[in-house]
Design a protein around this motif. Structure first.
Motif, PDB file in Angstrom:
ATOM      1  N   GLY A   6      -7.649  -5.373   0.526  1.00 14.31           N
ATOM      2  CA  GLY A   6      -6.130  -3.427   0.547  1.00 14.31           C
ATOM      3  C   GLY A   6      -5.475  -3.487   0.037  1.00 14.31           C
ATOM      4  N   GLY A   7      -4.737  -4.395   0.196  1.00 14.67           N
ATOM      5  CA  GLY A   7      -3.150  -4.487  -0.477  1.00 14.67           C
ATOM      6  C   GLY A   7      -3.379  -4.780  -2.099  1.00 14.67           C
ATOM      7  N   ALA A   8      -4.083  -5.118  -2.765  1.00 12.38           N
ATOM      8  CA  ALA A   8      -4.447  -5.176  -3.841  1.00 12.38           C
ATOM      9  C   ALA A   8      -4.765  -3.558  -4.236  1.00 12.38           C
ATOM     10  CB  ALA A   8      -5.886  -5.988  -4.884  1.00 12.38           C
ATOM     11  N   ILE A   9      -5.593  -2.806  -3.469  1.00  8.28           N
ATOM     12  CA  ILE A   9      -6.207  -1.400  -4.008  1.00  8.28           C
ATOM     13  C   ILE A   9      -4.406  -1.073  -3.974  1.00  8.28           C
ATOM     14  CG2 ILE A   9      -7.377   0.578  -3.138  1.00  8.28           C
ATOM     15  CD1 ILE A   9      -9.520  -1.331  -2.456  1.00  8.28           C
ATOM     16  N   THR A  10      -3.432  -0.651  -2.723  1.00  3.66           N
ATOM     17  CA  THR A  10      -2.256  -0.148  -2.910  1.00  3.66           C
ATOM     18  C   THR A  10      -1.595  -0.334  -3.632  1.00  3.66           C
ATOM     19  OG1 THR A  10      -2.905  -0.087  -0.085  1.00  3.66           O
ATOM     20  CG2 THR A  10      -0.871  -0.096  -0.900  1.00  3.66           C
ATOM     21  N   PHE A  11      -1.055  -2.097  -3.825  1.00  5.40           N
ATOM     22  CA  PHE A  11      -0.544  -2.026  -5.043  1.00  5.40           C
ATOM     23  C   PHE A  11      -1.241  -1.180  -6.447  1.00  5.40           C
ATOM     24  CE2 PHE A  11       1.287  -5.398  -8.098  1.00  5.40           C
ATOM     25  CZ  PHE A  11       2.420  -5.122  -8.289  1.00  5.40           C
ATOM     26  N   GLY A  12      -2.146  -1.652  -6.841  1.00  7.09           N
ATOM     27  CA  GLY A  12      -2.418  -0.375  -8.192  1.00  7.09           C
ATOM     28  C   GLY A  12      -2.666   0.782  -8.142  1.00  7.09           C
ATOM     29  N   VAL A  13      -2.682   1.655  -6.912  1.00  4.08           N
ATOM     30  CA  VAL A  13      -2.358   2.838  -6.799  1.00  4.08           C
ATOM     31  C   VAL A  13      -0.838   2.977  -7.208  1.00  4.08           C
ATOM     32  CG1 VAL A  13      -2.837   4.696  -5.162  1.00  4.08           C
ATOM     33  CG2 VAL A  13      -4.218   3.491  -5.479  1.00  4.08           C
ATOM     34  N   ALA A  14      -0.277   2.258  -6.631  1.00  5.13           N
ATOM     35  CA  ALA A  14       1.337   2.009  -6.846  1.00  5.13           C
ATOM     36  C   ALA A  14       1.867   2.523  -8.695  1.00  5.13           C
ATOM     37  CB  ALA A  14       2.198   1.306  -6.048  1.00  5.13           C
ATOM     38  N   ILE A  15       1.169   0.952  -8.903  1.00  8.85           N
ATOM     39  CA  ILE A  15       1.276   0.567  -9.925  1.00  8.85           C
ATOM     40  C   ILE A  15       1.100   2.153 -10.989  1.00  8.85           C
ATOM     41  CG2 ILE A  15       0.371  -0.165 -12.415  1.00  8.85           C
ATOM     42  CD1 ILE A  15       0.173  -2.920 -10.220  1.00  8.85           C
ATOM     43  N   LEU A  16      -0.102   2.669 -10.875  1.00  9.25           N
ATOM     44  CA  LEU A  16      -0.767   3.612 -11.551  1.00  9.25           C
ATOM     45  C   LEU A  16       0.518   4.521 -11.888  1.00  9.25           C
ATOM     46  CD1 LEU A  16      -4.791   3.180 -11.017  1.00  9.25           C
ATOM     47  CD2 LEU A  16      -3.207   2.965 -12.437  1.00  9.25           C
ATOM     48  N   ARG A  17       1.139   5.054 -10.226  1.00  5.68           N
ATOM     49  CA  ARG A  17       2.012   5.967 -10.319  1.00  5.68           C
ATOM     50  C   ARG A  17       3.365   6.143 -10.618  1.00  5.68           C
ATOM     51  NH1 ARG A  17       1.490   8.826  -4.382  1.00  5.68           N
ATOM     52  NH2 ARG A  17      -0.813   9.079  -4.477  1.00  5.68           N
ATOM     53  N   THR A  18       3.421   5.032 -11.467  1.00  7.25           N
ATOM     54  CA  THR A  18       4.314   4.520 -12.055  1.00  7.25           C
ATOM     55  C   THR A  18       4.206   4.748 -13.618  1.00  7.25           C
ATOM     56  OG1 THR A  18       4.015   1.942 -12.200  1.00  7.25           O
ATOM     57  CG2 THR A  18       5.129   2.528 -10.287  1.00  7.25           C
ATOM     58  N   ASP A  19       5.405   5.295 -13.935  1.00  2.71           N
ATOM     59  CA  ASP A  19       5.652   4.584 -15.737  1.00  2.71           C
ATOM     60  C   ASP A  19       4.782   3.430 -16.512  1.00  2.71           C
ATOM     61  OD1 ASP A  19       7.590   3.533 -15.236  1.00  2.71           O
ATOM     62  OD2 ASP A  19       8.704   4.722 -16.974  1.00  2.71           O
ATOM     63  N   GLY A  20       4.330   4.042 -17.757  1.00  2.42           N
ATOM     64  CA  GLY A  20       3.655   3.232 -17.780  1.00  2.42           C
ATOM     65  C   GLY A  20       5.140   2.041 -18.283  1.00  2.42           C
ATOM     66  N   ALA A  21       6.070   1.838 -18.952  1.00  3.59           N
ATOM     67  CA  ALA A  21       7.227   1.370 -18.923  1.00  3.59           C
ATOM     68  C   ALA A  21       7.339   0.483 -18.192  1.00  3.59           C
ATOM     69  CB  ALA A  21       8.238   1.519 -19.360  1.00  3.59           C
ATOM     70  N   THR A  22       7.175   0.720 -16.610  1.00  3.63           N
ATOM     71  CA  THR A  22       7.418  -0.165 -15.366  1.00  3.63           C
ATOM     72  C   THR A  22       6.670  -1.549 -15.371  1.00  3.63           C
ATOM     73  OG1 THR A  22       8.666   1.079 -14.632  1.00  3.63           O
ATOM     74  CG2 THR A  22       7.451  -0.087 -13.205  1.00  3.63           C
ATOM     75  N   ALA A  23       5.411  -1.157 -15.034  1.00  3.81           N
ATOM     76  CA  ALA A  23       4.290  -1.783 -15.203  1.00  3.81           C
ATOM     77  C   ALA A  23       2.772  -1.661 -16.271  1.00  3.81           C
ATOM     78  CB  ALA A  23       3.899  -2.289 -13.646  1.00  3.81           C
ATOM     79  N   PRO A  24       2.111  -2.585 -16.685  1.00  3.87           N
ATOM     80  CA  PRO A  24       1.118  -1.661 -17.307  1.00  3.87           C
ATOM     81  C   PRO A  24      -0.549  -1.533 -16.496  1.00  3.87           C
ATOM     82  CG  PRO A  24       0.873  -5.059 -17.399  1.00  3.87           C
ATOM     83  CD  PRO A  24       2.283  -3.880 -17.010  1.00  3.87           C
ATOM     84  N   ARG A  25      -0.424  -0.350 -16.643  1.00  2.68           N
ATOM     85  CA  ARG A  25      -1.430   0.567 -16.189  1.00  2.68           C
ATOM     86  C   ARG A  25      -2.625  -0.652 -16.349  1.00  2.68           C
ATOM     87  NH1 ARG A  25       0.121   5.511 -15.407  1.00  2.68           N
ATOM     88  NH2 ARG A  25      -1.619   6.369 -14.791  1.00  2.68           N
ATOM     89  N   LEU A  26      -3.506  -1.314 -17.360  1.00  2.99           N
ATOM     90  CA  LEU A  26      -4.759  -1.713 -17.053  1.00  2.99           C
ATOM     91  C   LEU A  26      -4.878  -2.470 -15.939  1.00  2.99           C
ATOM     92  CD1 LEU A  26      -6.684  -2.524 -18.189  1.00  2.99           C
ATOM     93  CD2 LEU A  26      -6.009  -4.650 -19.414  1.00  2.99           C
ATOM     94  N   ALA A  27      -3.032  -3.687 -15.755  1.00  2.22           N
ATOM     95  CA  ALA A  27      -3.263  -3.830 -14.722  1.00  2.22           C
ATOM     96  C   ALA A  27      -3.554  -3.176 -13.580  1.00  2.22           C
ATOM     97  CB  ALA A  27      -1.909  -4.584 -14.442  1.00  2.22           C
ATOM     98  N   GLY A  28      -2.863  -2.195 -13.147  1.00  2.00           N
ATOM     99  CA  GLY A  28      -3.373  -0.858 -11.937  1.00  2.00           C
ATOM    100  C   GLY A  28      -4.733  -0.895 -11.905  1.00  2.00           C
TER     101      GLY A  28
END
Length: 91
Positions: A6-28
């Motif tokens: 559940g935490g990983a899914i939440t963290f993945g959604v947060a990564i996908l909502r940021t811009d591509g320079a902050t964290a890679p979208r593949l990880a999200g």
């Protein structure tokens, strides 16, 4: 284990909502899709190879591990100041 997923899914959604320079979208995407893809793949693989249904949590853990590898590589590149172009030129 479900709390970690559940935490990983939440963290993945947060990564996908940021811009591509902050964290890679593949990880999200790997974090978000670890459970819905990993459990059926692990169940089908163990049923096919071993002929018996085994522990299904190995599948999501593979995707979570790959996501953390991608995030770690991104963090290393960010901290050392390497760009993706310099990584491609050195290879």
């Amino acid at each position: 284990m479900l709390v970690a997923i559940g935490g990983a899914i939440t963290f993945g959604v947060a990564i996908l909502r940021t811009d591509g320079a902050t964290a890679p979208r593949l990880a999200g995407w790997l974090l978000v899709l670890a459970l819905p893809i990993g459990v059926p793949v692990a169940a089908a693989f163990t049923a096919y190879v071993m002929g018996d249904f085994a522990d299904p949590w190995a599948g999501p853990l593979v995707f979570l591990g790959l996501a953390w590898i991608v995030l770690g590589q991104h963090a290393r590149r960010t901290l050392t100041g390497e760009s993706t172009q310099s990584m491609a030129e050195s290879a």
